[in-house]
Design a protein around this motif. Structure first.
Motif, PDB file in Angstrom:
ATOM      1  N   ALA A   1       0.840  -1.196   0.000  1.00  0.00           N
ATOM      2  CA  ALA A   1       0.000   0.000   0.000  1.00  0.00           C
ATOM      3  C   ALA A   1       0.873   1.243   0.000  1.00  0.00           C
ATOM      4  N   LEU A   2       0.568   2.190  -0.879  1.00  0.00           N
ATOM      5  CA  LEU A   2       1.270   3.463  -0.956  1.00  0.00           C
ATOM      6  C   LEU A   2       0.398   4.552  -0.354  1.00  0.00           C
ATOM      7  N   LEU A   3       0.922   5.271   0.633  1.00  0.00           N
ATOM      8  CA  LEU A   3       0.236   6.392   1.265  1.00  0.00           C
ATOM      9  C   LEU A   3       1.070   7.644   1.038  1.00  0.00           C
ATOM     10  N   GLU A   4       0.427   8.745   0.629  1.00  0.00           N
ATOM     11  CA  GLU A   4       1.132   9.965   0.317  1.00  0.00           C
ATOM     12  C   GLU A   4       0.627  11.131   1.162  1.00  0.00           C
TER      13      GLU A   4
ATOM     14  N   SER B   1       9.897  11.461   3.296  1.00  0.00           N
ATOM     15  CA  SER B   1       9.132  12.494   3.990  1.00  0.00           C
ATOM     16  C   SER B   1       7.782  12.772   3.334  1.00  0.00           C
ATOM     17  N   VAL B   2       7.553  12.215   2.145  1.00  0.00           N
ATOM     18  CA  VAL B   2       6.315  12.485   1.414  1.00  0.00           C
ATOM     19  C   VAL B   2       5.446  11.242   1.275  1.00  0.00           C
ATOM     20  N   GLN B   3       6.055  10.089   1.145  1.00  0.00           N
ATOM     21  CA  GLN B   3       5.293   8.869   0.934  1.00  0.00           C
ATOM     22  C   GLN B   3       5.813   7.744   1.808  1.00  0.00           C
ATOM     23  N   ILE B   4       4.922   6.793   2.110  1.00  0.00           N
ATOM     24  CA  ILE B   4       5.330   5.585   2.815  1.00  0.00           C
ATOM     25  C   ILE B   4       4.728   4.386   2.101  1.00  0.00           C
ATOM     26  N   PHE B   5       5.468   3.289   2.131  1.00  0.00           N
ATOM     27  CA  PHE B   5       5.007   2.032   1.562  1.00  0.00           C
ATOM     28  C   PHE B   5       4.800   1.034   2.696  1.00  0.00           C
ATOM     29  N   LEU B   6       3.610   0.442   2.740  1.00  0.00           N
ATOM     30  CA  LEU B   6       3.317  -0.621   3.707  1.00  0.00           C
ATOM     31  C   LEU B   6       3.421  -1.958   2.982  1.00  0.00           C
ATOM     32  N   ARG B   7       4.168  -2.883   3.560  1.00  0.00           N
ATOM     33  CA  ARG B   7       4.391  -4.177   2.931  1.00  0.00           C
ATOM     34  C   ARG B   7       3.379  -5.206   3.419  1.00  0.00           C
ATOM     35  N   SER B   8       2.898  -6.029   2.473  1.00  0.00           N
ATOM     36  CA  SER B   8       2.061  -7.202   2.779  1.00  0.00           C
ATOM     37  C   SER B   8       0.962  -6.874   3.797  1.00  0.00           C
ATOM     38  N   VAL B   9       0.023  -6.047   3.391  1.00  0.00           N
ATOM     39  CA  VAL B   9      -1.030  -5.645   4.317  1.00  0.00           C
ATOM     40  C   VAL B   9      -1.899  -6.843   4.694  1.00  0.00           C
ATOM     41  N   THR B  10      -2.445  -6.799   5.904  1.00  0.00           N
ATOM     42  CA  THR B  10      -3.338  -7.840   6.418  1.00  0.00           C
ATOM     43  C   THR B  10      -4.653  -7.197   6.834  1.00  0.00           C
TER      44      THR B  10
END
Length: 350
Positions: free
Chosen positions: A53-56, A106-115
């Motif tokens: 998941a990409l969150l910005e 500082s602008v985006q985060i990536f969440l790995r293998s969401v549950t």
């Protein structure tokens, strides 16, 4: 100047007060347009279990200096970016959250293998250094979808039916979250509402996976069965979706289980039912405070289809045969054998 060296004072008028108010309003507008400003927060409305998941959190400093960017899930901080720290990134342990530091900044985060534990309200908070100490934030909700692993299961039927005989079936969708919406079709035509029988859904395990169950009950009519194909001697079908085996008239019943993004809009997707628990639309839940919302499925590795209303679709068929017609109909052993081969078929689309 009056006699005796005293200075005259002009009276405070309505016009002068209006001028001061205008100046103050202009200064406020200038102040509001300068400094830290949040421009966009992007939270995916949904992701499939196991996806990234990409969150910005997009902002403009406008002369301010960045102090920190913090991310929260359900008001619990899980990621912090402080440019003057060494290292600048730091993650906190929160259930359902795994931040990929190599792809995050500082602008985006990536969440790995969401549950399923990753579902919740995500908020970003951006803070500036002195002297402004300004702070802005935006939030949105992300849901994680657990699609079923198998097609829906049709139970309760038999291979042969006479005219005006009751057909009483159940369709049980595979375990999923959110629950699938179930629809019945007779000869590829949606059934009327009066034929549907509500059944209690089945709930499994600690994660609350749900199997939707929908009953179907109606009386058979001659026109629902297809005449055997010309020449007989095997299966034939037409555009209506009906099938015949040899000289036996037949009818195809189909159950479709769909998980739709419209579930979070309150409509439940194809076939109705469902709806977000709070009754609030996904667009409303994803609206950032002081920012332009962009709550759509994110792009990137293994991305869900953007704005696709159908997330998962599976179906099963059940072919039944006319067992008598008042003349020379009778279900043959051949028909039973063929129906056992045709009884279930399934498809999946994402």
């Amino acid at each position: 100047m009056l006699a005796g060296g005293t200075r005259s004072c002009e009276p405070w008028t309505f016009a002068s007060a209006k001028t001061w108010l205008t100046l103050l309003s202009a200064l406020a507008l200038i102040s509001a347009s300068w400094g830290l400003r949040l421009t966009k927060v992007t939270i995916p409305i949904y992701r499939l279990r196991g996806e990234m998941a990409l969150l910005e959190c997009v902002y403009e400093l406008e002369g301010d200096r960045l102090y920190s960017v913090k991310w929260y899930k359900d008001n619990e901080e899980f990621y912090r970016y402080v440019p003057k720290a060494n290292p600048p990134q730091h993650s906190y342990k929160v259930e359902g959250i795994r931040v990929d530091h190599h792809l995050s900044d500082s602008v985006q985060i990536f969440l790995r293998s969401v549950t399923l534990k990753s579902s919740g309200i995500y908020k970003c908070e951006v803070s500036a250094e002195a002297p402004s100490f300004a702070s802005v934030s935006g939030e949105g909700r992300m849901e994680v979808v657990f699609p079923p692993k198998e097609p829906p299961r049709i139970t309760g039927g038999k291979f042969g039916y006479e005219w005006n005989e009751w057909v009483d079936l159940n369709c049980t969708a595979g375990k999923s979250f959110p629950p699938a919406a179930v629809r019945w079709f007779v000869s590829d035509q949606p059934v009327v509402k009066e034929w549907l029988v509500p059944r209690e859904s089945l709930v499994y395990g600690p994660h609350g996976l749900i199997s939707t169950v929908q009953g179907l009950r109606f009386r058979t009519r001659p026109e629902q069965f297809r005449e055997p194909g010309p020449g007989g001697g095997g299966e034939s079908s037409d555009r209506s979706g009906e099938t015949s085996v040899g000289d036996v008239r037949s009818m195809r019943l189909k159950c479709v289980a769909v998980i739709s993004a419209l579930y979070w809009e309150g409509g439940g997707g194809e076939g109705g039912g469902g709806g977000s628990p709070g009754g609030e639309s996904a667009a409303a839940r994803a609206r950032p405070k002081g920012a332009v919302a962009a709550a759509t499925p994110a792009d990137g590795p293994d991305a869900s289809p953007a704005l696709s209303p159908v997330i998962d679709r599976r179906e099963s068929d059940f072919v039944v045969y006319a067992s008598s017609s008042g003349a020379s109909w009778g279900i043959s052993a051949y028909a039973v054998l063929m129906s056992s081969l045709l009884v279930f078929s399934s498809t999946q689309r994402r």
